[in-house]
Design an enzyme around this catalytic site. Structure first.
Site, PDB file in Angstrom:
ATOM      1  N   ASP A  12       0.891  -1.161   0.000  1.00 15.13           N
ATOM      2  CA  ASP A  12       0.000   0.000   0.000  1.00 15.13           C
ATOM      3  C   ASP A  12       0.931   1.213   0.000  1.00 15.13           C
ATOM      4  O   ASP A  12       1.643   1.440   0.970  1.00 15.13           O
ATOM      5  CB  ASP A  12      -0.856  -0.057   1.270  1.00 15.13           C
ATOM      6  CG  ASP A  12      -1.744   1.159   1.467  1.00 15.13           C
ATOM      7  OD1 ASP A  12      -1.564   2.164   0.745  1.00 15.13           O
ATOM      8  OD2 ASP A  12      -2.615   1.099   2.354  1.00 15.13           O
ATOM      9  N   TYR A 234       0.647   0.152  14.851  1.00 19.19           N
ATOM     10  CA  TYR A 234      -0.329  -0.070  13.787  1.00 19.19           C
ATOM     11  C   TYR A 234      -0.114   0.876  12.612  1.00 19.19           C
ATOM     12  O   TYR A 234      -0.075   2.075  12.778  1.00 19.19           O
ATOM     13  CB  TYR A 234      -1.757   0.119  14.309  1.00 19.19           C
ATOM     14  CG  TYR A 234      -2.768  -0.122  13.216  1.00 19.19           C
ATOM     15  CD1 TYR A 234      -3.011  -1.415  12.771  1.00 19.19           C
ATOM     16  CD2 TYR A 234      -3.422   0.929  12.593  1.00 19.19           C
ATOM     17  CE1 TYR A 234      -3.889  -1.657  11.747  1.00 19.19           C
ATOM     18  CE2 TYR A 234      -4.306   0.699  11.561  1.00 19.19           C
ATOM     19  CZ  TYR A 234      -4.543  -0.603  11.143  1.00 19.19           C
ATOM     20  OH  TYR A 234      -5.409  -0.835  10.112  1.00 19.19           O
ATOM     21  N   LYS A 237      -3.358  -3.026   8.062  1.00 21.22           N
ATOM     22  CA  LYS A 237      -3.276  -4.484   8.087  1.00 21.22           C
ATOM     23  C   LYS A 237      -2.350  -4.948   6.975  1.00 21.22           C
ATOM     24  O   LYS A 237      -2.153  -4.247   5.981  1.00 21.22           O
ATOM     25  CB  LYS A 237      -4.666  -5.075   7.863  1.00 21.22           C
ATOM     26  CG  LYS A 237      -5.456  -5.224   9.146  1.00 21.22           C
ATOM     27  CD  LYS A 237      -5.031  -6.434   9.953  1.00 21.22           C
ATOM     28  CE  LYS A 237      -5.776  -6.446  11.281  1.00 21.22           C
ATOM     29  NZ  LYS A 237      -5.160  -7.307  12.277  1.00 21.22           N
TER      30      LYS A 237
END
Ligand code: 13P
Ligand code: 13P
Ligand code: MG
Ligand code: MG
Length: 371
Positions: A12, A234, A237
């Site tokens: 990403d 984080y 994902k």
């Protein structure tokens, strides 16, 4: 015969808008880089695809798995696409590029990798699965069903060429250990592990002795990178990918696709913190919008011809998958109605790598002992 290596590497590098999709300019940038590499002879062939906000590079070459040149090419391609994303101020540009510079192997640097070196058969059907808004363990159930569940794969019963089953390589991604398990003999033991999908993930599947497919060559491979373990916090994902070979001694195409008719529950979705149904969808509809989801999977089908990709066919773009999509939408309504309650929201242990602990910090001093 020279072997061919298929590398599916994804990252990403910026969402458009939010975490929804890949901007067409990023695809263009990636195609330019890979076309150059094909002209220079580094690649035999390539395809650039997208699932949600993940940019997917499918490459074939003759230089084997873990090849520094190929991983370096993928890294440079993601860096170039990040520059394009920066120019467009796309969301979280460079999200998955966790290292400052490439250091020989792209694994552990953020991007997800599924690679296999194989001897191309007379006809070699290969399926690239790409998921968004979920984690590698989302592949456990479908890969298990493809290669070990006789209620899914009729060939396990009626095809003598794989009636004896398959061998699974299972990784413990917390302890960084792996184990080989044979099915059907060790099926119950294996299910004890892979049912815990956030920790034990199927990494590869191999044919067994007696198969016409060499046991040294995987018939399926899944990316297992855990972003949070790499980044320590984080950052999204680790939306996984997989490569699966099919037919002639392996599950047929329809047996490979059948497990996705469930809409099974996976973790990911909004802020990587929720359980929801995995919805198989067409390339054109792989743009998760509702509560940043529900989680998606697309399937690109190819025949290999001397390493060239003949395809893709958009395999879930079939009305036979309409009903599971409908069911996923119903499950979405039901799960969403739980709002911040488990089991829609992930259990506390899995929230550890999200932003929730920072909220909890503020409450810590308010607690007093109960009687
Ligand atoms: P931010 O809006 O702070 O990026 O967090 C939400 C999110 O999308 C997590 O990736
Ligand atoms: P991605 O992992 O696809 O970037 O999604 C992050 C997120 O937080 C979505 O809500
Ligand atoms: Mg994103
Ligand atoms: Mg994503």
């Amino acid at each position: 015969m020279t072997k061919i290596t298929i590398s599916l590497i994804k990252a990403d590098v910026g969402g458009y808008p939010g975490h929804c999709s890949v901007h067409p300019e990023l695809i263009k940038t990636a195609e330019e880089k890979l076309e150059e590499a094909k002209k220079s002879g580094c690649l035999v062939d390539y395809r650039v695809m997208a699932c949600g906000d993940d940019l997917e590079l499918l490459m074939s070459h003759r230089t084997g798995c873990d090849c520094g040149d190929i991983h370096g090419l993928a890294w440079e391609t993601f860096e170039a696409a990040t520059e394009t994303a920066k120019g467009l101020k796309l969301y979280g540009y460079g999200q998955d590029l966790l290292a400052d510079a490439f250091s020989g192997n792209i694994k552990g640097m953020g991007p997800g990798v599924a690679e296999m070196e194989i001897t191309e058969r007379t006809a070699e059907p290969i399926i690239a699965f790409m998921m968004d808004k979920t984690e590698p363990g989302a592949f456990n159930l479908p890969i298990f069903k493809m290669f070990a569940d006789p209620f899914n794969t009729a060939g396990l019963i009626i095809d003598p060429s794989f009636h004896h089953g398959f061998t699974f390589e299972v990784w413990d991604i917390l302890e960084h250990k792996k184990v080989l398990m044979n099915c059907p003999e060790e099926m119950y033991d294996m299910l004890a592990l892979i049912g815990a999908k956030s920790r034990y993930v199927i990494k590869r599947v191999f044919a067994k002795p007696g198969s016409k497919i060499p046991q040294s060559e995987p018939v399926a491979v899944i990316s297992t990178e855990k972003l949070y373990q790499t980044a320590g916090k984080y950052v999204g994902k680790d939306d996984p990918v997989a490569l699966v070979r099919s037919q002639s001694g392996l599950p047929a195409l329809g047996e490979v696709l059948e497990p996705f008719s469930i809409g099974h529950l996976v973790s990911g979705w909004m802020r990587g913190s929720h359980n929801g149904p995995l919805m198989p969808c067409s390339f054109d509809t792989a743009h998760p919008t509702r509560f940043d989801g529900p989680p998606r999977v697309i399937a690109a089908g190819f025949q290999l011809a001397e390493g060239k990709f003949v395809g893709p066919v958009d395999l879930f773009n079939d009305l036979a998958f309409d009903r599971v999509r409908q069911r996923c939408l119903e499950i979405t309504d039901y799960m969403r109605a739980h709002g911040p309650f488990e089991p829609h929201r992930l259990p506390m242990e899995e929230m550890e790598y999200t932003t929730l602990p920072h909220v909890m910090d503020c409450l810590r001093d308010r607690f007093v002992d109960t009687e």
